[in-house]
Design an enzyme around this catalytic site. Structure first.
Site, mmCIF file in Angstrom:
data_model
loop_
_atom_site.group_PDB
_atom_site.id
_atom_site.type_symbol
_atom_site.label_atom_id
_atom_site.label_comp_id
_atom_site.label_asym_id
_atom_site.label_seq_id
_atom_site.Cartn_x
_atom_site.Cartn_y
_atom_site.Cartn_z
ATOM 1 N N GLY A 188 7.632 -3.393 12.802
ATOM 2 C CA GLY A 188 8.655 -2.455 12.348
ATOM 3 C C GLY A 188 8.117 -1.215 11.694
ATOM 4 O O GLY A 188 8.881 -0.291 11.387
ATOM 5 N N ARG B 285 0.810 -1.216 0.000
ATOM 6 C CA ARG B 285 0.000 0.000 0.000
ATOM 7 C C ARG B 285 0.845 1.269 0.000
ATOM 8 O O ARG B 285 0.317 2.362 -0.238
ATOM 9 C CB ARG B 285 -0.946 0.000 1.212
ATOM 10 C CG ARG B 285 -2.150 -0.922 1.025
ATOM 11 C CD ARG B 285 -3.063 -0.892 2.230
ATOM 12 N NE ARG B 285 -2.500 -1.652 3.355
ATOM 13 C CZ ARG B 285 -3.084 -1.764 4.556
ATOM 14 N NH1 ARG B 285 -4.242 -1.143 4.775
ATOM 15 N NH2 ARG B 285 -2.521 -2.466 5.508
#
Length: 457
Positions: free
Chosen positions: A105, A17
């Protein structure tokens, strides 16, 4: 005795995305990559035994970015989901025991205080797992947390949720603390029974419940702290937040920042008290600026060290350079990497330096290029001076001793040495060494041809 804590940061995914060829965790906000922010927070925890980073997509670049931090790496050769990321590190992780903290992360705003609460909550409850949750106005795209009383029963992903479950606004942040022994005892029960055919770490919540374990939630009040970055709109918002925090931190420490909303300052920058930062300035990388400096509007300073009372006039670019006390740079000057400006020296408008030392009290005030040069103290470099340091194959040095006067529009063809106290006549092309205290002229004698212009007309 307190159980040992091991931290695993998930950093293997592409992040489709983001619409980028770059791995999601390598995108930058506030001057650091997303994974560096998470690592910084992880290292603030009380004595984590080990910190692991799971790498996959562009793993070499992730290793280069954080490899100097003392972390260990787990390679996820195929990206088959968050559960698969832990499976990839089974051989190294499963013998460790204690607590296993798993962090996303791409979640750069998670705070050390929140992670400390996660550990404390987990230990007090003696749960098999504890996860960080939060309530958001629009939970679209996030896994919904299904609870019964004070226990978490399951996490259901958006695509698999019923209409009733989709109405739940409490979401999973993707940050967990597990009892390592129980986690590894049941890891193989995660199955890729979903449209993506991936192994989801979220399935461990239901698995641990079915095994008789207790799963708790640490619900935090600030949704922004728990949310990951999924696209560049969100990345820009997080970047703005980090930078607003940084300028506030600096102003509270005594730095004057004019129009702070226009200024870009990276997280690793340090600036001394009573320094002035004018609008639209960018201070980047590992830059340090001393006290009582003034940085002019629209200047860019990157990975450089400025001492005290340095004046940088507007529209100046400085990279990889060192600047001594009371030096003056700009406007419209450019210092390229390897430049060293010693105390009290002046670099003026449209002067460019590269890999050059300009000695204390020396001046190059106008329209000059000085490359691969050693310039002594109290040297005057006239307007239009050029050091010709490149012969098409190699770079060559120019050495100018103390007290030299370089006349305007001089061309110094390197390699060359100019002796102490020498004078170079304006307009000279200097191709041979100049002894100390000599006058060097490297130009043809002027010839006037009377009447030539009148005849041409």
């Amino acid at each position: 005795m307190t159980e040992n804590l091991d931290v695993v940061i998930l950093a293997a995914g592409l992040g489709t995305r983001m619409k980028s060829s770059k791995a999601k965790v390598l995108h930058r906000a506030g001057g650091k990559t997303l994974v560096e922010h998470v690592l910084d927070t992880a290292f603030t925890l009380t004595a984590p035994e080990r910190v692991f980073v799971v790498v996959g997509h562009q793993g070499d670049r992730v290793r280069e970015t954080v490899g100097s931090r003392g972390v260990r790496f787990i390679e996820q050769r195929e990206q088959k989901g968050t559960g698969h990321a832990l499976m990839a590190g089974r051989d190294e992780l499963s013998p460790l025991g204690g607590l296993l903290m798993v962090l996303s992360g791409d979640c750069p705003l998670i705070s050390s205080a929140t992670l400390g609460r996660l550990i404390s909550t987990h230990r007090k409850s003696e749960a098999a797992a504890t996860l960080i949750t939060t309530i958001v106005e629009d939970p679209t795209g996030y896994g919904r947390v299904l609870q019964y009383g004070d226990r978490v029963r399951a996490i259901v992903e958006q695509k698999a949720a019923t209409a009733e479950q989709l109405a739940i606004r409490e979401i999973n942040s993707g940050n967990y603390c597990f009892q390592a022994t129980e986690f590894w005892a049941h890891i193989d029960e995660i199955r890729p029974d979903n449209p993506a055919r991936e192994y989801y770490l979220t399935d461990m919540i239901g698995i641990l419940n079915r095994a008789g374990g207790t799963v708790r939630a640490l619900r935090i009040d600030d949704p922004g702290e728990a949310l990951g970055i999924n696209n560049k709109v969100e990345l820009a918002k997080i970047d703005a937040l980090f930078r607003a925090r940084k300028v506030e931190e600096l102003m509270l420490a005594g730095v004057t920042i004019e129009r702070p909303e226009t200024v870009t300052i990276d997280a690793g920058v340090t600036i001394g008290m009573d320094t002035l930062i004018e609008p639209f300035t960018r201070v980047l990388g590992a830059t340090t600026i001393g006290e009582q400096c003034a940085i002019g509007a629209c200047s860019i300073i990157e990975d450089s060290a400025l001492s005290n009372r340095v004046l940088v006039r507007p529209f100046t670019s400085i990279a990889g350079s060192e600047i001594g006390d009371d030096a003056q740079i700009g406007p419209y000057a450019r210092l390229r990497p390897g430049s060293r400006i010693e105390p009290g020296a002046h670099v003026g408008n449209f002067v460019e330096l590269k890999n050059t030392r300009l000695g204390a009290g020396s001046k190059a005030n106008h329209l000059a290029y000085l490359g691969d040069s050693e310039i002594g103290r109290q040297v005057n470099v006239g307007a239009g001076t050029i050091t010709c340091n490149y012969d098409g194959k190699k770079k060559h040095p120019t050495k100018i001793a103390d007290g030299v006067f370089v006349g305007s529009n001089s061309t110094l063809v390197a390699p060359i040495d100019i002796g102490e106290g020498a004078y170079l006549a304006a307009g000279s092309v200097i191709t041979h060494p100049v002894p100390a205290d000599a006058l060097a002229l490297g130009r043809a004698r002027q010839v006037n041809k009377d009447g030539w212009a009148r005849k041409r007309r």
